[in-house]
Design a protein around this motif. Structure first.
Motif, mmCIF file in Angstrom:
data_model
loop_
_atom_site.group_PDB
_atom_site.id
_atom_site.type_symbol
_atom_site.label_atom_id
_atom_site.label_comp_id
_atom_site.label_asym_id
_atom_site.label_seq_id
_atom_site.Cartn_x
_atom_site.Cartn_y
_atom_site.Cartn_z
ATOM 1 N N UNK A 1 61.801 -40.688 -28.184
ATOM 2 C CA UNK A 1 60.514 -40.495 -27.524
ATOM 3 C C UNK A 1 59.484 -41.490 -28.039
ATOM 4 N N UNK A 2 58.497 -41.725 -27.208
ATOM 5 C CA UNK A 2 57.395 -42.603 -27.604
ATOM 6 C C UNK A 2 56.671 -42.017 -28.822
ATOM 7 N N UNK A 3 56.529 -40.702 -28.843
ATOM 8 C CA UNK A 3 55.829 -40.042 -29.947
ATOM 9 C C UNK A 3 56.559 -40.257 -31.268
ATOM 10 N N UNK A 4 57.899 -40.072 -31.253
ATOM 11 C CA UNK A 4 58.680 -40.287 -32.471
ATOM 12 C C UNK A 4 58.575 -41.746 -32.908
ATOM 13 N N UNK A 5 58.780 -42.671 -31.975
ATOM 14 C CA UNK A 5 58.776 -44.096 -32.298
ATOM 15 C C UNK A 5 57.432 -44.532 -32.874
ATOM 16 N N UNK A 6 56.354 -44.072 -32.270
ATOM 17 C CA UNK A 6 55.020 -44.437 -32.743
ATOM 18 C C UNK A 6 54.765 -43.893 -34.149
ATOM 19 N N UNK B 1 51.214 -53.832 -37.948
ATOM 20 C CA UNK B 1 51.974 -53.605 -36.727
ATOM 21 C C UNK B 1 51.336 -54.362 -35.570
ATOM 22 N N UNK B 2 52.138 -55.181 -34.877
ATOM 23 C CA UNK B 2 51.657 -55.920 -33.714
ATOM 24 C C UNK B 2 52.097 -55.269 -32.411
ATOM 25 N N UNK B 3 53.345 -54.761 -32.389
ATOM 26 C CA UNK B 3 53.853 -54.131 -31.175
ATOM 27 C C UNK B 3 55.073 -53.300 -31.529
ATOM 28 N N UNK B 4 55.426 -52.424 -30.611
ATOM 29 C CA UNK B 4 56.552 -51.520 -30.786
ATOM 30 C C UNK B 4 57.287 -51.427 -29.459
ATOM 31 N N UNK B 5 58.605 -51.654 -29.494
ATOM 32 C CA UNK B 5 59.429 -51.547 -28.296
ATOM 33 C C UNK B 5 60.444 -50.442 -28.531
ATOM 34 N N UNK B 6 60.641 -49.594 -27.515
ATOM 35 C CA UNK B 6 61.447 -48.385 -27.678
ATOM 36 C C UNK B 6 62.706 -48.467 -26.838
ATOM 37 N N UNK B 7 63.842 -48.157 -27.476
ATOM 38 C CA UNK B 7 65.119 -48.104 -26.791
ATOM 39 C C UNK B 7 65.630 -46.681 -26.707
ATOM 40 N N UNK B 8 66.925 -46.539 -26.447
ATOM 41 C CA UNK B 8 67.542 -45.221 -26.334
ATOM 42 C C UNK B 8 67.697 -44.597 -27.720
ATOM 43 N N UNK B 9 68.406 -45.282 -28.603
ATOM 44 C CA UNK B 9 68.601 -44.837 -29.990
ATOM 45 C C UNK B 9 68.131 -45.907 -30.969
ATOM 46 N N UNK B 10 67.169 -46.689 -30.536
ATOM 47 C CA UNK B 10 66.688 -47.785 -31.375
ATOM 48 C C UNK B 10 65.226 -48.061 -31.067
ATOM 49 N N UNK C 1 65.896 -51.689 -35.188
ATOM 50 C CA UNK C 1 66.479 -50.603 -35.977
ATOM 51 C C UNK C 1 67.242 -49.647 -35.076
ATOM 52 N N UNK C 2 68.470 -49.325 -35.473
ATOM 53 C CA UNK C 2 69.227 -48.281 -34.773
ATOM 54 C C UNK C 2 69.212 -47.028 -35.633
ATOM 55 N N UNK C 3 69.233 -45.875 -34.956
ATOM 56 C CA UNK C 3 69.104 -44.587 -35.630
ATOM 57 C C UNK C 3 70.373 -43.766 -35.477
ATOM 58 N N UNK C 4 70.715 -43.019 -36.537
ATOM 59 C CA UNK C 4 71.855 -42.105 -36.459
ATOM 60 C C UNK C 4 71.395 -40.765 -35.892
ATOM 61 N N UNK C 5 72.281 -39.793 -35.854
ATOM 62 C CA UNK C 5 71.958 -38.490 -35.265
ATOM 63 C C UNK C 5 70.920 -37.707 -36.078
ATOM 64 N N UNK C 6 70.723 -38.081 -37.352
ATOM 65 C CA UNK C 6 69.706 -37.456 -38.192
ATOM 66 C C UNK C 6 68.355 -38.163 -38.089
ATOM 67 N N UNK C 7 68.278 -39.139 -37.181
ATOM 68 C CA UNK C 7 67.074 -39.953 -36.969
ATOM 69 C C UNK C 7 66.670 -40.739 -38.212
#
Length: 119
Positions: free
Chosen positions: A2-7, A75-84, A102-108
């Protein structure tokens, strides 16, 4: 992701690095974390650019923080993927820009990162 988690993650990540507290920094990463970086290749050629395992990364980043006491990220910018996510930032002490994917595991927790730097 989610955008909230990534931010929230990106803001915490920058704050952690700016604190220079390695335990806080490493709390974002899995035990089997690996990082690929041109700086690792330059400073520690035996790694062939990839440092594997949290303990080895701790040693690598300890060296980095000790040799860069004025290190500070913005921080200049943030791009959000599915699990990254990709964090685009600048080291304000050197004016060097970087992108960290950065890629994330199931524990985030981040389990792999690839870093690219401006010249």
């Amino acid at each position: 992701m989610t955008k909230e988690f990534a931010t929230a993650f990106a803001e915490e990540w920058v704050t952690a690095w700016n604190s220079h507290d390695l335990n806080i920094i490493l709390s974002h990463y899995s035990e089997d974390f690996s990082i690929e970086s041109p700086l690792a290749l330059k400073r520690f050629p035996e790694t062939k650019g990839t440092v594997v395992g949290k303990d080895n990364v701790r040693n690598y980043w300890t060296w980095g923080l000790e040799n860069n006491p004025t290190l500070k990220f913005e921080l200049l910018d943030l791009l959000i993927g599915v699990n990254s996510l990709t964090i685009y930032y600048i080291n304000t002490a050197t004016s060097r820009k970087a992108v960290e994917v950065m890629s994330f595991n199931s524990d985030m927790k981040v389990d792999k990162a690839i870093v690219n730097y401006s010249e």
